[in-house]
Enzyme design. Structure first.
Site, PDB file in Angstrom:
ATOM      1  N   GLU A 175      48.974 -12.866  28.687  1.00 44.96           N
ATOM      2  CA  GLU A 175      50.155 -12.855  27.662  1.00 44.96           C
ATOM      3  C   GLU A 175      50.954 -13.878  27.283  1.00 44.96           C
ATOM      4  O   GLU A 175      51.088 -14.772  28.476  1.00 44.96           O
ATOM      5  CB  GLU A 175      51.178 -11.501  28.086  1.00 44.96           C
ATOM      6  CG  GLU A 175      52.290 -11.293  27.463  1.00 44.96           C
ATOM      7  CD  GLU A 175      53.118 -10.328  27.973  1.00 44.96           C
ATOM      8  OE1 GLU A 175      54.207  -9.720  27.319  1.00 44.96           O
ATOM      9  OE2 GLU A 175      52.750  -9.919  29.369  1.00 44.96           O
ATOM     10  N   LYS A 231      52.779  -6.652  20.568  1.00 45.03           N
ATOM     11  CA  LYS A 231      53.107  -5.573  21.700  1.00 45.03           C
ATOM     12  C   LYS A 231      53.892  -4.548  21.354  1.00 45.03           C
ATOM     13  O   LYS A 231      55.187  -4.764  20.608  1.00 45.03           O
ATOM     14  CB  LYS A 231      53.735  -6.511  22.806  1.00 45.03           C
ATOM     15  CG  LYS A 231      54.051  -5.788  24.105  1.00 45.03           C
ATOM     16  CD  LYS A 231      54.374  -6.599  25.128  1.00 45.03           C
ATOM     17  CE  LYS A 231      54.570  -5.925  26.609  1.00 45.03           C
ATOM     18  NZ  LYS A 231      55.168  -6.862  27.756  1.00 45.03           N
ATOM     19  N   CYS A 291      50.010  -6.036  28.442  1.00 40.62           N
ATOM     20  CA  CYS A 291      51.041  -5.841  29.876  1.00 40.62           C
ATOM     21  C   CYS A 291      51.610  -4.476  29.684  1.00 40.62           C
ATOM     22  O   CYS A 291      50.811  -3.707  29.983  1.00 40.62           O
ATOM     23  CB  CYS A 291      52.174  -7.008  29.860  1.00 40.62           C
ATOM     24  SG  CYS A 291      52.985  -7.253  31.495  1.00 40.62           S
TER      25      CYS A 291
END
Length: 270
Positions: free
Chosen positions: A44, A117, A149
């Site tokens: 990320e 995200k 994540c």
């Protein structure tokens, strides 16, 4: 059908986009000089670093005009390898149109799209807007879903991809210390939840206040680890994902999708 995946575990420098991208290309050089790999996954925000604060506004790039993405497209084409990496994405001049994203570049050097995200963690909410879609990417190997994540902590995210027919999931992450056990658990849990293989690249190193532990891992559809790099060091791991295994297992014992009762789960979204 199978796909040979490589997860790169590296420590990007905060704000040093050119330096970080150079090191990414060096990793691709190294990996491809040693073995035949179909797809390389980076962590990320690997181009920018994580604790950039207000710098994210200036570091964010449009996909169409990004020097970073243009360079990595050439690298992908040179080696005929698919590449996934995290970067701060700009969609307009509005501050609210900056996203924590992953881009997927195919082996012809073409940008196939980005994932923004969905579940922002902590201070990320001060700089990024959350994504609203779970896009499926059609690859030569099968249908791919991307997570970033903290998305991995939410069973609903991986399930959304699986319900759309995803054959495998890729995770780019900056999961920080001291939550190694949580990371190890959620990656395997999301695989088992959906009987789907996952390749997850997590970073190492330290930014301004946070440290990162690595534990990049490639996990089979029952949650068992195929390969992992469980040290706080830079490096990479590779493994083959058998995309037919999930189909077999879902017919034999792991009959989650056949046995689920969505009509009983309406309270989940209320």
């Amino acid at each position: 059908m199978s796909v040979r995946v490589c997860c790169v575990q590296m420590a990007p420098e905060v704000g040093d986009v050119k330096g970080n991208v150079k090191r990414m290309s060096e990793y691709v050089d190294e990996v491809m000089s040693k073995e035949a790999v179909d797809m390389i996954v980076f962590p990320e925000l690997v181009t920018s670093g994580y604790e950039c604060g207000d710098m994210f506004i200036d570091l964010a790039e449009y996909v169409e005009t990004s020097d970073t993405i243009h360079f990595m497209c050439k690298v992908a084409k040179k080696y005929a390898v698919h590449v996934v990496f995290g970067f701060p994405e700009r969609r307009s001049r509005e501050k609210k149109e900056v996203f924590n994203s992953c881009v997927y570049i195919d082996s012809d050097g073409h940008v196939c799209g980005t994932y923004q995200k969905m579940h922002l963690f902590g201070q990320e909410q001060n700089y990024f807007s959350h994504g609203t879609k779970f896009p499926i990417f059609n690859t030569p190997f099968g249908k791919m879903g991307l997570l970033i994540c903290w998305d991995t902590a939410f069973p609903e995210a991986a399930r959304m991809y699986s319900l759309q027919g995803a054959d495998f999931l890729i995770v780019s992450s900056n999961w920080e210390k001291p939550y190694q056990d949580d990371w190890d658990l959620v990656v395997s849990a999301r695989a088992l939840d959906n009987c789907i293989p996952i390749a997850a690249a997590n970073r190492v190193g330290k930014d301004k206040t946070l440290g990162f532990f690595g534990h990049s891992r490639i996990v089979g559809p029952t949650g068992k680890v195929i390969r992992s790099l469980d040290q706080d060091v830079e490096g990479y791991i590779t493994a083959d994902l058998d995309l037919n295994q999930s189909k077999r297992l879902r017919q034999e014992y792991y009959t989650f999708f056949r046995d689920r009762k969505p009509q009983l789960y309406t309270e989940l979204t209320n």
